[in-house]
Write a protein that holds these residues in place. Structure first.
Motif, PDB file in Angstrom:
ATOM      1  N   ARG A  38       0.813  -1.220   0.000  1.00 26.56           N
ATOM      2  CA  ARG A  38       0.000   0.000   0.000  1.00 26.56           C
ATOM      3  C   ARG A  38       0.844   1.266   0.000  1.00 26.56           C
ATOM      4  NH1 ARG A  38      -2.671  -0.616   6.040  1.00 26.56           N
ATOM      5  NH2 ARG A  38      -0.737  -0.522   7.240  1.00 26.56           N
ATOM      6  N   ARG A  39       2.140   1.156   0.271  1.00 24.46           N
ATOM      7  CA  ARG A  39       3.012   2.328   0.209  1.00 24.46           C
ATOM      8  C   ARG A  39       3.250   2.719  -1.244  1.00 24.46           C
ATOM      9  NH1 ARG A  39       8.217   0.224   3.159  1.00 24.46           N
ATOM     10  NH2 ARG A  39       7.750  -1.475   1.704  1.00 24.46           N
ATOM     11  N   GLY A  40       3.743   3.929  -1.419  1.00 22.44           N
ATOM     12  CA  GLY A  40       4.000   4.411  -2.767  1.00 22.44           C
ATOM     13  C   GLY A  40       5.308   3.937  -3.347  1.00 22.44           C
ATOM     14  N   GLY A  41       6.198   3.361  -2.531  1.00 23.90           N
ATOM     15  CA  GLY A  41       7.492   2.890  -3.002  1.00 23.90           C
ATOM     16  C   GLY A  41       8.298   2.364  -1.834  1.00 23.90           C
ATOM     17  N   PRO A  42       9.549   1.974  -2.090  1.00 22.82           N
ATOM     18  CA  PRO A  42      10.386   1.439  -1.011  1.00 22.82           C
ATOM     19  C   PRO A  42      10.559   2.438   0.125  1.00 22.82           C
ATOM     20  CG  PRO A  42      11.372   1.007  -3.157  1.00 22.82           C
ATOM     21  CD  PRO A  42      10.224   1.941  -3.393  1.00 22.82           C
ATOM     22  N   ALA A  43      10.796   1.911   1.325  1.00 19.36           N
ATOM     23  CA  ALA A  43      10.920   2.747   2.517  1.00 19.36           C
ATOM     24  C   ALA A  43      12.169   3.616   2.447  1.00 19.36           C
ATOM     25  CB  ALA A  43      10.967   1.881   3.763  1.00 19.36           C
ATOM     26  N   SER A  44      12.058   4.810   3.004  1.00 18.66           N
ATOM     27  CA  SER A  44      13.215   5.699   3.131  1.00 18.66           C
ATOM     28  C   SER A  44      13.676   5.820   4.581  1.00 18.66           C
ATOM     29  CB  SER A  44      12.873   7.086   2.575  1.00 18.66           C
ATOM     30  OG  SER A  44      11.759   7.651   3.262  1.00 18.66           O
ATOM     31  N   GLU A  45      12.825   5.417   5.548  1.00 19.47           N
ATOM     32  CA  GLU A  45      13.193   5.511   6.950  1.00 19.47           C
ATOM     33  C   GLU A  45      14.186   4.403   7.319  1.00 19.47           C
ATOM     34  OE1 GLU A  45      10.112   5.034   5.929  1.00 19.47           O
ATOM     35  OE2 GLU A  45       9.045   6.926   6.276  1.00 19.47           O
ATOM     36  N   PRO A  46      15.214   4.720   8.106  1.00 18.81           N
ATOM     37  CA  PRO A  46      16.233   3.708   8.438  1.00 18.81           C
ATOM     38  C   PRO A  46      15.732   2.606   9.366  1.00 18.81           C
ATOM     39  CG  PRO A  46      16.718   5.800   9.512  1.00 18.81           C
ATOM     40  CD  PRO A  46      15.591   6.073   8.583  1.00 18.81           C
ATOM     41  N   LYS A  47      14.813   2.902  10.276  1.00 16.96           N
ATOM     42  CA  LYS A  47      14.213   1.933  11.203  1.00 16.96           C
ATOM     43  C   LYS A  47      15.233   0.951  11.764  1.00 16.96           C
ATOM     44  CE  LYS A  47       9.519   2.288   9.370  1.00 16.96           C
ATOM     45  NZ  LYS A  47       8.364   1.565   8.788  1.00 16.96           N
ATOM     46  N   ALA A  48      15.007  -0.375  11.538  1.00 17.88           N
ATOM     47  CA  ALA A  48      15.894  -1.391  12.119  1.00 17.88           C
ATOM     48  C   ALA A  48      17.299  -1.258  11.541  1.00 17.88           C
ATOM     49  CB  ALA A  48      15.343  -2.787  11.865  1.00 17.88           C
ATOM     50  N   LEU A  49      18.310  -1.570  12.381  1.00 16.15           N
ATOM     51  CA  LEU A  49      19.696  -1.346  11.977  1.00 16.15           C
ATOM     52  C   LEU A  49      20.557  -2.607  11.883  1.00 16.15           C
ATOM     53  CD1 LEU A  49      20.782   1.825  14.018  1.00 16.15           C
ATOM     54  CD2 LEU A  49      20.280   1.691  11.574  1.00 16.15           C
ATOM     55  N   ILE A  50      20.301  -3.610  12.705  1.00 14.04           N
ATOM     56  CA  ILE A  50      21.276  -4.688  12.900  1.00 14.04           C
ATOM     57  C   ILE A  50      20.901  -5.935  12.110  1.00 14.04           C
ATOM     58  CG2 ILE A  50      22.522  -6.059  14.610  1.00 14.04           C
ATOM     59  CD1 ILE A  50      22.901  -3.019  14.844  1.00 14.04           C
ATOM     60  N   LEU A  51      21.878  -6.470  11.388  1.00 10.85           N
ATOM     61  CA  LEU A  51      21.732  -7.763  10.721  1.00 10.85           C
ATOM     62  C   LEU A  51      22.694  -8.754  11.367  1.00 10.85           C
ATOM     63  CD1 LEU A  51      21.506  -6.751   6.950  1.00 10.85           C
ATOM     64  CD2 LEU A  51      19.672  -7.685   8.371  1.00 10.85           C
ATOM     65  N   TRP A  52      22.128  -9.827  11.929  1.00 16.39           N
ATOM     66  CA  TRP A  52      22.922 -10.843  12.605  1.00 16.39           C
ATOM     67  C   TRP A  52      23.278 -11.983  11.649  1.00 16.39           C
ATOM     68  CZ3 TRP A  52      25.135 -10.531  17.303  1.00 16.39           C
ATOM     69  CH2 TRP A  52      24.678  -9.535  18.182  1.00 16.39           C
ATOM     70  N   SER A  53      24.112 -12.884  12.133  1.00 11.68           N
ATOM     71  CA  SER A  53      24.696 -13.939  11.293  1.00 11.68           C
ATOM     72  C   SER A  53      23.642 -14.814  10.630  1.00 11.68           C
ATOM     73  CB  SER A  53      25.628 -14.810  12.142  1.00 11.68           C
ATOM     74  OG  SER A  53      26.522 -14.019  12.885  1.00 11.68           O
ATOM     75  N   GLY A  54      22.616 -15.241  11.375  1.00 13.38           N
ATOM     76  CA  GLY A  54      21.606 -16.121  10.802  1.00 13.38           C
ATOM     77  C   GLY A  54      20.902 -15.489   9.625  1.00 13.38           C
ATOM     78  N   ALA A  55      20.478 -14.228   9.778  1.00 14.05           N
ATOM     79  CA  ALA A  55      19.813 -13.530   8.677  1.00 14.05           C
ATOM     80  C   ALA A  55      20.778 -13.261   7.534  1.00 14.05           C
ATOM     81  CB  ALA A  55      19.204 -12.227   9.180  1.00 14.05           C
ATOM     82  N   LEU A  56      22.040 -12.947   7.845  1.00  7.33           N
ATOM     83  CA  LEU A  56      23.017 -12.684   6.795  1.00  7.33           C
ATOM     84  C   LEU A  56      23.282 -13.933   5.952  1.00  7.33           C
ATOM     85  CD1 LEU A  56      25.454 -10.387   8.776  1.00  7.33           C
ATOM     86  CD2 LEU A  56      24.246  -9.758   6.677  1.00  7.33           C
ATOM     87  N   GLU A  57      23.276 -15.103   6.582  1.00  3.98           N
ATOM     88  CA  GLU A  57      23.438 -16.328   5.796  1.00  3.98           C
ATOM     89  C   GLU A  57      22.256 -16.527   4.850  1.00  3.98           C
ATOM     90  OE1 GLU A  57      24.337 -19.739   8.128  1.00  3.98           O
ATOM     91  OE2 GLU A  57      26.370 -19.053   8.599  1.00  3.98           O
ATOM     92  N   ILE A  58      21.055 -16.185   5.311  1.00  2.00           N
ATOM     93  CA  ILE A  58      19.887 -16.266   4.435  1.00  2.00           C
ATOM     94  C   ILE A  58      20.007 -15.252   3.298  1.00  2.00           C
ATOM     95  CG2 ILE A  58      17.403 -15.813   4.314  1.00  2.00           C
ATOM     96  CD1 ILE A  58      18.198 -18.508   5.632  1.00  2.00           C
ATOM     97  N   LEU A  59      20.411 -14.037   3.611  1.00  2.00           N
ATOM     98  CA  LEU A  59      20.553 -13.005   2.588  1.00  2.00           C
ATOM     99  C   LEU A  59      21.653 -13.355   1.596  1.00  2.00           C
ATOM    100  CD1 LEU A  59      20.052  -9.982   4.984  1.00  2.00           C
ATOM    101  CD2 LEU A  59      18.509 -10.645   3.125  1.00  2.00           C
ATOM    102  N   ARG A  60      22.653 -14.099   2.067  1.00  2.00           N
ATOM    103  CA  ARG A  60      23.672 -14.608   1.148  1.00  2.00           C
ATOM    104  C   ARG A  60      23.053 -15.586   0.160  1.00  2.00           C
ATOM    105  NH1 ARG A  60      28.814 -18.409   2.959  1.00  2.00           N
ATOM    106  NH2 ARG A  60      30.171 -18.016   1.173  1.00  2.00           N
TER     107      ARG A  60
END
Length: 588
Positions: A38-60
């Motif tokens: 429902r938003r007009g485009g991708p978010a511009s607000e920084p909000k959450a900051l930290i990416l941990w190892s488990g999520a980074l392996e998924i993003l890899r």
């Protein structure tokens, strides 16, 4: 204008990190989906900051970890301060067996933009300014499980959809969750939280997170990539949610921070209430909840986005398998695996938040003493960091983890060490001989596909090569053949392996383990492992039971031919993509 979509469509509602991770995973596995937001485009607000190892392996596995690392700040640790002195500390960077031993600081807007670019690269798109305005579930028995009305925000048109599967990734105030009647259980903290991202004068930390625990409340300081810091405070509710002005931020900074810290300018400020809730169920029929729609957390420890990304990947590969012919029962494992993970993350962040809020009296003294003792003993590093990293899931009770098929089938397992079903496959180094350039197990698995490993303590010939060939022949009959890799891992070189590659015609990958780890699992006869796209060992069995093992690989059905239908080389003689070859060194 009214359009009716096919009942088999998959609809993702929400294009935040969770929805984008789900859609990218589906597309990587060759399954189309539609994404609306429902938003007009991708978010511009920084909000959450930290990416941990488990999520980074998924993003890899999704193919974006490299871009995120380039735009991030690696954090060295966290420290805890009370009464003007340091009472505790945690060091990052010591996690073993992962390409991401330390968390990265990356604004959520960057994570979203990188995932969005990946979605477009994979051929997907997002229908922005489009929201689900009505939803009703369909009684079991029909092809579709949900009827959805989508309305363009500008009012140009509406569409009536009947998707077979609908993924609600539309945030903590999920309209989909409310429409299907799933309760959101939990509560809210009786405090407002406010933050300001900007430039600050004074000696603020450069690569660590600091927690200043004071009688006035908490001050959290996080260094940002590219310069600047985030400061984060709690306060008594004042009945409004307007962003704090810079004078209020400076006042809290003066009360809670070291002397000499000053605000120079901010580029983002926010006030919000923190909820700690989890959905009563993550699924109702063909409707699945993921990310903040399924669970929301305190920002302590940076657990929310990380948990959501892992939700999206788990649901994505399972939906892709079912869409391409796997048994629908595979989807039953989504809630079994992801709801306990969400509850663990929620408890962890809630425990940290309550420690922040101790302001005075004996409990504050006890807290400071416990932090000091846990730091000196190393317990804080050993316990807290792996919990936050979410890197060691225990899925032994999942219906998607059949386990040791030799034991289940009544055969006597070989003596000695065995793989751990339901656990993340450990890493091991190897020398690639054919079909892959990766030099580690985790590098091979970084492609995010299903993997079949034939492990032998001997040479990559004979029974082991024959088994690998038979596996590959059966895999080619699968609708997801391009998403299944076969690798033969040997304990030593053999006469059948020429310098720089395998014997002609072999299309599975071949490698020789540098030091015996996996090969110890097969001291007398080859062992076959099925490793899921998330790197978890799901099932294993001796090579003589390879047909039974294939029955547990989604969308694969064992070859119905005879047992002696060709040698390994013959069975693999048709052209096929080299396993794991889509990635470079170590799959990065």
């Amino acid at each position: 204008m009214s359009i009716t979509a096919k009942a088999g469509d998959i609809l993702v509602v929400g294009a935040g990190p969770t929805g984008l991770a789900t859609a990218c995973t589906l597309l990587q596995h060759g399954v189309e989906c539609r994404v609306v937001d429902r938003r007009g485009g991708p978010a511009s607000e920084p909000k959450a900051l930290i990416l941990w190892s488990g999520a980074l392996e998924i993003l890899r596995r999704i193919g974006v970890a490299g871009q995120l690392r380039d735009r991030s700040l690696a954090l060295a640790g966290a420290s805890y301060w009370s009464r003007g002195r340091q009472v505790g500390a945690v060091r990052f960077g010591a996690l073993e067996g992962t390409a991401f031993p330390a968390p990265l600081c990356v604004p959520q807007s960057v994570t979203e933009s990188v995932l969005y670019e990946r979605l477009l690269e994979l051929g997907g798109q997002v229908d922005w300014s489009t929201e689900a305005t009505g939803l009703c579930t369909v009684p079991p028995g029909g092809g579709a499980t949900a009827e959805v009305t989508l309305a363009a925000r500008r009012g140009e048109r509406t569409e009536e959809l009947a998707p077979r599967y609908l993924i609600a990734a539309d945030g903590a105030h999920s309209r989909v969750r409310e429409a299907v009647g799933i309760s959101f259980e939990g509560g809210s903290y009786a405090r407002d939280f406010l933050l300001g991202d900007g430039e600050y004068g004074g000696r603020l930390p450069e690569d660590e997170v600091q927690y200043h625990l004071t009688p006035h409340g908490v001050l959290v300081v996080v260094p940002l990539p590219g310069g600047g810091h985030r400061v984060f405070f709690d306060r008594e509710p004042v009945g409004e949610t307007l962003p704090p002005d810079e004078r209020e931020l400076q006042r809290h900074l003066d009360e809670r921070g070291p002397s000499g810290w000053s605000l120079e300018r901010t580029w983002w400020r926010s006030t919000f209430r923190v909820h700690t809730k989890v959905a009563a169920t993550f699924r109702r029929g063909g409707v699945f909840l993921a990310g903040d729609a399924a669970h929301c957390h305190s920002p302590a420890g940076g657990q929310g986005l990380n948990t959501g990304v892992q939700d999206g990947f788990d649901l994505g590969w399972k939906l892709a398998a079912v869409a391409r012919g796997a048994a629908p029962e595979l989807l039953d494992s989504y809630e079994t695996e992801r709801r306990p993970a969400a509850l663990r993350a929620l408890r962890n962040s809630d425990r940290q938040t309550r420690l922040w809020m101790l302001r005075s009296g004996p409990r504050r003294t006890v807290r400071d003493l416990v932090l000091t003792l846990a730091t000196r003993s190393g317990a804080l590093d050993r316990k807290l960091v792996p919990e936050l990293a979410q890197i060691a899931p225990d899925l032994t009770s999942s219906p998607a983890v059949p386990g040791d098929l030799d034991a289940v089938g009544g055969a006597r397992p070989a003596p000695g060490p065995r793989p751990e079903a339901g656990r993340r496959l450990p890493d091991t180094a190897w020398e690639p001989l054919a079909g892959t350039r990766t030099r580690t197990a985790h590098g091979f698995l970084a492609a995010g596909r299903h993997a079949l490993l034939v492990v032998t303590s001997g040479t990559p010939t004979g029974t082991a090569a024959d088994t690998a060939g038979r596996l590959l022949r059966s895999v080619r009959q699968s609708p997801l053949a391009a998403q299944i890799d076969v690798l033969l891992l040997a304990g030593r070189d053999g006469d059948g392996v020429a310098e720089g590659g395998a014997e002609p015609g072999v299309r599975y990958a071949v490698a020789v383990e540098s030091e015996p780890l996996f090969t110890r699992w097969a001291p007398d006869a080859p062992l076959v492992l099925y490793v899921r796209p998330d790197g978890v060992t799901a099932a294993f069995a001796t090579a003589t039971r390879w047909r039974e093992l294939l029955r547990h690989v989604p969308t694969v059905r064992p070859d119905t031919g005879t047992e002696d239908a060709g040698t390994g080389a013959d069975a693999a003689s048709e052209p096929a993509p080299a396993a794991g070859a889509r990635r470079g060194s170590d799959g990065a």
